[in-house]
Design a protein around this motif. Structure first.
Motif, PDB file in Angstrom:
ATOM      1  N   ARG A   1       0.596  -1.309   0.182  1.00 25.75           N
ATOM      2  CA  ARG A   1      -0.027   0.041   0.051  1.00 25.75           C
ATOM      3  C   ARG A   1       0.827   1.086  -0.021  1.00 25.75           C
ATOM      4  O   ARG A   1       0.338   2.329   0.025  1.00 25.75           O
ATOM      5  CB  ARG A   1      -1.177   0.096   1.236  1.00 25.75           C
ATOM      6  CG  ARG A   1      -1.721  -1.051   1.158  1.00 25.75           C
ATOM      7  CD  ARG A   1      -2.810  -0.941   2.468  1.00 25.75           C
ATOM      8  NE  ARG A   1      -2.168  -0.672   3.389  1.00 25.75           N
ATOM      9  CZ  ARG A   1      -1.551  -1.669   4.273  1.00 25.75           C
ATOM     10  NH1 ARG A   1      -1.352  -2.828   3.866  1.00 25.75           N
ATOM     11  NH2 ARG A   1      -1.121  -0.977   5.438  1.00 25.75           N
TER      12      ARG A   1
ATOM     13  N   ALA B   1     -13.196   5.461  -9.915  1.00 26.14           N
ATOM     14  CA  ALA B   1     -12.429   3.930  -9.660  1.00 26.14           C
ATOM     15  C   ALA B   1     -10.826   3.876  -9.068  1.00 26.14           C
ATOM     16  O   ALA B   1     -10.825   3.217  -8.081  1.00 26.14           O
ATOM     17  CB  ALA B   1     -12.437   3.104 -11.077  1.00 26.14           C
TER      18      ALA B   1
ATOM     19  N   GLU C   1     -10.001   2.632  -5.422  1.00 23.07           N
ATOM     20  CA  GLU C   1      -9.378   1.604  -4.937  1.00 23.07           C
ATOM     21  C   GLU C   1      -8.139   2.081  -3.774  1.00 23.07           C
ATOM     22  O   GLU C   1      -7.987   1.477  -3.173  1.00 23.07           O
ATOM     23  CB  GLU C   1      -8.552   1.226  -6.248  1.00 23.07           C
ATOM     24  CG  GLU C   1      -7.978  -0.257  -6.055  1.00 23.07           C
ATOM     25  CD  GLU C   1      -6.987  -0.724  -7.325  1.00 23.07           C
ATOM     26  OE1 GLU C   1      -7.056   0.268  -8.257  1.00 23.07           O
ATOM     27  OE2 GLU C   1      -6.760  -1.830  -7.405  1.00 23.07           O
ATOM     28  N   SER C   2      -7.587   3.217  -4.217  1.00 18.20           N
ATOM     29  CA  SER C   2      -6.530   3.526  -3.132  1.00 18.20           C
ATOM     30  C   SER C   2      -7.129   3.838  -1.708  1.00 18.20           C
ATOM     31  O   SER C   2      -6.464   3.452  -0.732  1.00 18.20           O
ATOM     32  CB  SER C   2      -5.913   5.209  -3.751  1.00 18.20           C
ATOM     33  OG  SER C   2      -5.644   5.090  -5.072  1.00 18.20           O
TER      34      SER C   2
ATOM     35  N   ARG D   1      -7.587   0.564   0.031  1.00 17.04           N
ATOM     36  CA  ARG D   1      -6.420   0.018   0.415  1.00 17.04           C
ATOM     37  C   ARG D   1      -5.906   0.596   1.485  1.00 17.04           C
ATOM     38  O   ARG D   1      -5.351  -0.308   2.575  1.00 17.04           O
ATOM     39  CB  ARG D   1      -5.235  -0.088  -0.729  1.00 17.04           C
ATOM     40  CG  ARG D   1      -5.351  -0.776  -1.999  1.00 17.04           C
ATOM     41  CD  ARG D   1      -5.916  -2.190  -1.921  1.00 17.04           C
ATOM     42  NE  ARG D   1      -4.583  -3.140  -1.359  1.00 17.04           N
ATOM     43  CZ  ARG D   1      -3.863  -3.733  -1.895  1.00 17.04           C
ATOM     44  NH1 ARG D   1      -4.198  -4.147  -3.405  1.00 17.04           N
ATOM     45  NH2 ARG D   1      -2.884  -4.557  -1.579  1.00 17.04           N
TER      46      ARG D   1
ATOM     47  N   ALA E   1     -10.172  -4.982  -3.270  1.00 17.89           N
ATOM     48  CA  ALA E   1      -9.837  -3.607  -3.673  1.00 17.89           C
ATOM     49  C   ALA E   1     -10.224  -3.696  -5.098  1.00 17.89           C
ATOM     50  O   ALA E   1     -10.765  -2.729  -5.806  1.00 17.89           O
ATOM     51  CB  ALA E   1      -8.463  -3.217  -3.449  1.00 17.89           C
ATOM     52  N   GLN E   2     -10.007  -4.982  -5.743  1.00 15.48           N
ATOM     53  CA  GLN E   2     -10.284  -5.065  -7.253  1.00 15.48           C
ATOM     54  C   GLN E   2     -11.736  -5.100  -7.644  1.00 15.48           C
ATOM     55  O   GLN E   2     -12.161  -4.449  -8.385  1.00 15.48           O
ATOM     56  CB  GLN E   2      -9.803  -6.197  -7.950  1.00 15.48           C
ATOM     57  CG  GLN E   2      -8.272  -6.242  -8.197  1.00 15.48           C
ATOM     58  CD  GLN E   2      -7.971  -5.382  -9.181  1.00 15.48           C
ATOM     59  OE1 GLN E   2      -8.664  -5.249 -10.437  1.00 15.48           O
ATOM     60  NE2 GLN E   2      -7.042  -4.510  -8.932  1.00 15.48           N
ATOM     61  N   ARG E   3     -12.403  -5.592  -6.481  1.00 18.93           N
ATOM     62  CA  ARG E   3     -13.961  -5.508  -6.755  1.00 18.93           C
ATOM     63  C   ARG E   3     -14.532  -4.467  -6.468  1.00 18.93           C
ATOM     64  O   ARG E   3     -15.294  -3.761  -7.062  1.00 18.93           O
ATOM     65  CB  ARG E   3     -14.444  -6.705  -5.698  1.00 18.93           C
ATOM     66  CG  ARG E   3     -14.457  -7.871  -6.025  1.00 18.93           C
ATOM     67  CD  ARG E   3     -15.150  -8.898  -5.269  1.00 18.93           C
ATOM     68  NE  ARG E   3     -15.209 -10.349  -5.725  1.00 18.93           N
ATOM     69  CZ  ARG E   3     -15.162 -11.455  -4.902  1.00 18.93           C
ATOM     70  NH1 ARG E   3     -15.498 -10.792  -3.639  1.00 18.93           N
ATOM     71  NH2 ARG E   3     -14.934 -12.585  -5.161  1.00 18.93           N
ATOM     72  N   LEU E   4     -13.836  -3.578  -5.533  1.00 17.18           N
ATOM     73  CA  LEU E   4     -14.261  -2.220  -5.261  1.00 17.18           C
ATOM     74  C   LEU E   4     -14.235  -1.295  -6.482  1.00 17.18           C
ATOM     75  O   LEU E   4     -14.882  -0.670  -6.834  1.00 17.18           O
ATOM     76  CB  LEU E   4     -13.680  -1.585  -4.050  1.00 17.18           C
ATOM     77  CG  LEU E   4     -13.642  -0.232  -3.887  1.00 17.18           C
ATOM     78  CD1 LEU E   4     -15.180   0.333  -3.516  1.00 17.18           C
ATOM     79  CD2 LEU E   4     -12.589   0.300  -2.735  1.00 17.18           C
ATOM     80  N   ARG E   5     -12.966  -1.441  -7.086  1.00 17.31           N
ATOM     81  CA  ARG E   5     -12.586  -0.827  -8.635  1.00 17.31           C
ATOM     82  C   ARG E   5     -13.629  -0.927  -9.353  1.00 17.31           C
ATOM     83  O   ARG E   5     -14.441  -0.063  -9.931  1.00 17.31           O
ATOM     84  CB  ARG E   5     -11.171  -1.248  -9.123  1.00 17.31           C
ATOM     85  CG  ARG E   5     -10.835  -0.312  -9.956  1.00 17.31           C
ATOM     86  CD  ARG E   5      -9.444  -0.793 -10.731  1.00 17.31           C
ATOM     87  NE  ARG E   5      -9.086   0.083 -11.787  1.00 17.31           N
ATOM     88  CZ  ARG E   5      -8.540   1.216 -11.837  1.00 17.31           C
ATOM     89  NH1 ARG E   5      -7.930   1.771 -10.649  1.00 17.31           N
ATOM     90  NH2 ARG E   5      -8.176   1.776 -12.979  1.00 17.31           N
TER      91      ARG E   5
ATOM     92  N   GLU F   1     -17.962  -0.587   0.980  1.00 19.55           N
ATOM     93  CA  GLU F   1     -17.513  -0.197  -0.415  1.00 19.55           C
ATOM     94  C   GLU F   1     -18.460   1.034  -0.700  1.00 19.55           C
ATOM     95  O   GLU F   1     -18.161   1.989  -1.408  1.00 19.55           O
ATOM     96  CB  GLU F   1     -17.534  -1.360  -1.200  1.00 19.55           C
ATOM     97  CG  GLU F   1     -16.600  -2.505  -0.917  1.00 19.55           C
ATOM     98  CD  GLU F   1     -16.761  -3.291   0.319  1.00 19.55           C
ATOM     99  OE1 GLU F   1     -17.743  -3.149   0.711  1.00 19.55           O
ATOM    100  OE2 GLU F   1     -16.052  -4.339   0.547  1.00 19.55           O
TER     101      GLU F   1
END
Lengths: 396, 201
Positions: A93, A231, A235-236, A239, A248-252, A332
């Motif tokens: 991170r 997006a 993501e940041s 994290r 985090a990928q799903r959140l993106r 999220e």
């Protein structure tokens, strides 16, 4: 220390204790099993790249130098050490590009193997020095994965390659006849195939998201550009809140798709320059339900549909569509709400990017506005993580 | 003992890697289908009132495909093309899609959609199916069904089917025309005129 680091360190201590017991009192296997369970849990919560890079190395060195119990002790101890470093440093991170983070992770993994083996078994020092060189070579040759894949998880392949090569070397040093190394062909070939298929899947997932962005962009140009900015920042922020890579990928993906429902809203209302009537506002409010409905009916990312549905909820209960309070709103959704509002205030960086009904605010002013609304419109913890994420973006 | 552990470990890793690879391989077409369906649902919501739902359209088309002996791959392609065929609606103003006197604008949707699909590597394979001059059997079948459902809004189904059957041009493959008329007659033969229905509630 953040929750991620403390959780990792706590689990690491448990794992280290198990390793100690396994060495001193080998008959106490249940504790070792418990340690491994904890290790798996820690890996699940942190970064699974560690398991792939370290496990083959330490297991093979253990077999080569002392049999099963030493191997397990090596594995547990080294992973405990690795997780402690990962947790304490916040690696993964830090504000570095993905490639630099992957290199750093790999280098620390390799150095860790050398240091631990040297400490536990000084007689094998020369052998581990060679294994370090081989590992470094493997890591550099595996740069192909990093540059070829151009996806965040691309370093898995390189770490797999490094671990595989070091395994071969360790067996060469040890008690096993060279012919048995042929057994390694299976994992190497199957691993290469798995990496290739996994990469293709990742690329197609990205292509699907790009396709859906284009869809929204056609219907409403502002929204398309807005989605990509939201997006990245979401993501940041995620994290910073300790979400693992997968979440985090799903959140993106959720952040990219959060305004998908706007394709079914009249763009004359979305772009209306004057104040909206109650009916028009009610129509716009439908977009979160429509977006969730599209994902639910299609079966595409069904797990993120509830996040999209709730992305206009507020901790004080004055949001829509359900007026949920506080923690009843998925984390999220709270992240997307915060980032979405920020970008709506600043969003002028692309062609057609400006919202028609209000003048843009400078980023500092927008951050102040978000801070002012912490605890009412936005979640306090999320706002803190968001502020860090904006700072990291500026640094980058 | 060490050899046994080595073989067991390698076998375990191999099985795991194979599982990852096979799962990814199976998941890809599944995700493509779902993404196409997401486009279909989104465009139905945007497009408003017209024709049958994508599900109904897809079921009829699949029955015709089965009668024609199409392969599984061809039927999957058919299902996905049906879902993305209205993607052009995204580039047509919302109000224009809802005003009957602007139906000509709506008729341009396939052409606009084909241009859009060409820009998307993941769906570009479907773009030709939407262009009258380039479409394969899949595109022809969709065009035939579109024609049937559009004309059935103002005429009894049997009349429309008779007209389609008596066409002498080469827009549709002869065997396909026969199979389609057969399936449509079984499903809609007694319909007088199809009322417009909401695609998605």
């Amino acid at each position: 220390m953040n929750s991620f680091a403390s959780r990792t360190l706590g689990l690491s201590a448990l794992v280290a204790l198990s390793a100690f017991v396994a060495v001193v009192q080998p008959q106490l296997w249940p504790l070792v099993v418990l340690g491994i369970g904890a290790e798996i849990g820690a890996l699940y919560w942190s970064d699974r790249r560690w398991s792939i890079s370290l496990a083959p190395l330490v297991v093979s060195l253990g077999y080569a130098h002392g049999g099963v119990s030493t191997a397990l002790a090596f594995e547990v101890g080294l992973l405990a050490w690795g997780l402690a470093v990962a947790g304490a440093s916040g690696m993964g991170r830090v504000g570095l590009p993905e490639i630099a983070r992957s290199l750093l992770t790999s280098a620390v993994a390799l150095a860790g193997g050398w240091v631990v083996v040297a400490a536990v078994s000084p007689t094998s020092l020369s052998g581990t020095a060679v294994s370090w060189v081989i590992g470094a070579v493997a890591a550099s040759s595996a740069l192909w994965f990093w540059f070829g894949a151009r996806v965040p998880g691309g370093s898995w392949g390189s770490l797999l390659a490094a671990g595989g090569l070091m395994t071969i070397f360790a067996f060469g040093l040890g008690t096993v006849a060279p012919i048995w190394c042929l057994a390694l062909l299976g994992p190497i070939v199957a691993g290469a195939w798995a990496v290739r298929e996994w990469r293709r899947q990742r690329e197609e997932d990205q292509a699907i998201l790009r396709g859906l962005i284009l869809l929204v962009q056609q219907a409403h140009p502002y929204t398309g550009a807005h989605l990509e900015r939201v997006a990245a920042l979401a993501e940041s922020t995620g994290r910073n809140l300790g979400l693992n890579a997968k979440r985090a990928q799903r959140l993106r993906a959720a952040a990219i798709l959060h305004d998908l429902g706007k394709v079914a809203i009249d763009e004359q209302i979305l772009e209306k320059p004057s104040r909206l009537t109650d009916d028009e506002f009610a129509e716009i409010k439908r977009h979160s339900e429509l977006g969730a409905k599209i994902l639910e009916k299609s079966g595409l990312y069904p797990e993120i549909a509830p996040w999209i549905l709730a992305h206009h909820e507020r901790p004080d209960g004055r949001g829509y569509p359900f007026g949920l309070h506080g923690d009843a709103i998925p984390l999220e959704s709270r992240i997307i709400a915060c980032v979405d509002a920020f970008d709506a205030m600043v969003g002028v960086s692309s062609v057609g990017g400006r919202r028609s009904y209000r003048e843009p605010v400078d980023p500092e002013g927008a951050i102040q506005e978000v801070l002012r609304c912490a605890g009412t419109q936005f979640d306090t913890e999320v706002v803190e993580a968001f502020r860090k994420a904006v700072g990291q973006e500026v640094m980058a | 003992m060490t050899e046994l552990l080595l073989v067991a470990g390698c076998a375990g890793i191999t099985v795991f890697c194979l599982w990852v690879a096979v799962s990814a391989r199976k998941r890809r077409p599944l995700m493509l289908g779902r993404a196409a369906r997401a486009v279909g649902v989104a465009m139905s919501l945007r497009g408003g009132l017209v024709g049958p739902s994508n599900d109904e359209f897809g079921q009829i088309a699949d029955r015709i495909g089965a009668r024609l002996g199409w392969s599984e791959a061809q039927r999957v392609r058919l299902a996905n093309t049906i879902q993305v065929r209205q993607i052009g609606f995204a580039a047509i103003p919302y109000q224009h899609l809802r005003q009957p006197h602007l139906h000509r604008v709506r008729e341009r949707a396939p052409e606009i959609g084909a241009d859009l699909l060409e820009r998307l590597p993941i769906w570009s394979q479907f773009s030709d199916e939407l262009r009258p001059t380039r479409r394969s059997e899949v595109g022809q079948l969709i065009a035939l069904l579109e024609e049937f459902f559009y004309r059935m809004e103002s005429a009894p189904a049997m009349d429309v089917l008779r007209q389609i059957q008596s066409q002498t041009d080469d827009r549709y493959d002869l065997a396909m025309r026969e199979a389609a008329v057969g399936v449509l007659q079984e499903s809609y033969g007694n319909r007088v005129a199809r009322p417009k229905v909401a695609l998605v509630d």
